[in-house]
Design a protein around this motif. Structure first.
Motif, mmCIF file in Angstrom:
data_model
loop_
_atom_site.group_PDB
_atom_site.id
_atom_site.type_symbol
_atom_site.label_atom_id
_atom_site.label_comp_id
_atom_site.label_asym_id
_atom_site.label_seq_id
_atom_site.Cartn_x
_atom_site.Cartn_y
_atom_site.Cartn_z
ATOM 1 N N UNK A 15 1.453 -2.835 6.709
ATOM 2 C CA UNK A 15 0.549 -3.324 5.626
ATOM 3 C C UNK A 15 0.197 -2.350 4.641
ATOM 4 N N UNK A 16 0.940 -1.487 4.437
ATOM 5 C CA UNK A 16 0.795 -0.456 3.363
ATOM 6 C C UNK A 16 0.683 -1.037 2.006
ATOM 7 N N UNK A 17 -0.292 -0.911 1.309
ATOM 8 C CA UNK A 17 -0.459 -1.381 0.114
ATOM 9 C C UNK A 17 -0.933 -2.923 -0.167
ATOM 10 N N UNK A 18 -0.951 -3.552 1.127
ATOM 11 C CA UNK A 18 -1.390 -4.802 1.037
ATOM 12 C C UNK A 18 -3.026 -5.188 1.904
ATOM 13 N N UNK A 19 -3.800 -4.172 1.867
ATOM 14 C CA UNK A 19 -5.032 -4.311 2.726
ATOM 15 C C UNK A 19 -6.066 -4.382 1.767
ATOM 16 N N UNK A 20 -7.007 -5.040 1.950
ATOM 17 C CA UNK A 20 -8.174 -5.223 1.313
ATOM 18 C C UNK A 20 -9.520 -4.893 2.064
ATOM 19 N N UNK A 64 -4.642 1.104 1.103
ATOM 20 C CA UNK A 64 -5.845 0.048 0.754
ATOM 21 C C UNK A 64 -5.066 -0.349 -0.719
ATOM 22 N N UNK A 65 -4.959 -1.741 -0.710
ATOM 23 C CA UNK A 65 -4.710 -2.105 -2.206
ATOM 24 C C UNK A 65 -5.590 -2.153 -3.151
ATOM 25 N N UNK A 66 -6.925 -2.620 -2.648
ATOM 26 C CA UNK A 66 -8.283 -2.549 -3.542
ATOM 27 C C UNK A 66 -9.346 -2.582 -2.927
#
Length: 209
Positions: A15-20, A64-66
């Motif tokens: 999920x790295x970089x694709x979590x909100x 976390x993406x943002x």
């Protein structure tokens, strides 16, 4: 993979970089406190700091993406987010638009909050305001409102009236939670003005706000 806990969001490499996560402090920190086995209704300042540190670790490693408001719905639809913290009222429409989007309530629980109707002190039309508030707590008007906004309805005995409008809504636990789901509901405790300022500043530093 199946996301079952907040730790899955914060740690799983797929999920790295694709979590909100949410820009609402009480929701994001509250869910983190639950994941740390702390009660959001009773936590101490040290517990809050531990939750912030837990989130900061995930941010620093790029998990976390943002942090988002309601705009996470667009990120999910585009595929920019694989998983996120979300609000129940958004999920009803998201699932209607895309059946592949689903939700899960962690065993650790979830945060419940409410919007409140208030009457200003010394209001000239206090009685009329009270009548309006009473009206929205009658089953039929409450059912029409729940069918429109798709958020949790706080009115007891509304299911039959809602079923007459939308049977799917009447059986949707995101609108009328069943007992199992209700048992996982938790509230974030009231904060003093000093705590509010201190905690929001720490959260703002985390999110980059």
């Amino acid at each position: 993979m199946e996301v079952r806990t907040l730790s899955d969001l914060l740690d799983h490499p797929k999920l790295k970089g694709r979590v909100g996560l949410l820009t609402e402090m009480r929701d994001t920190v509250g869910m983190t406190l639950l994941d740390l086995d702390k009660d959001p209704a009773k936590f101490a300042a040290d517990d809050y700091d531990a939750a912030i540190a837990r989130l900061q670790k995930a941010v620093d490693k790029g998990q976390v993406r943002r942090f988002t408001g309601n705009d996470y719905t667009a990120d999910l639809t585009k595929g920019d987010l694989a998983a996120c913290l979300a609000w129940a009222g958004d999920l009803v429409q998201l699932k209607a638009d895309n059946p592949d989007i689903d939700f899960l309530i962690p065993d650790s629980g979830y945060l419940t909050s409410s919007d409140n109707m208030l009457i200003p002190n010394k209001a000239r039309h206090k009685t009329n305001a009270e009548r309006l508030i009473d009206y929205y707590f009658e089953p039929k008007p409450a059912a029409r409102l729940a069918a429109y906004i798709n958020f949790v309805c706080p009115v007891d005995g509304v299911k039959d009236a809602l079923a007459e409008i939308d049977e799917d809504a009447a059986n949707n636990p995101l609108i009328l939670p069943d007992r199992a789901m209700q048992s996982k509901s938790r509230a974030f405790r009231s904060l003093s003005s000093e705590e509010e300022t201190e905690f929001e500043e720490k959260f703002a530093k985390l999110t980059g706000a």
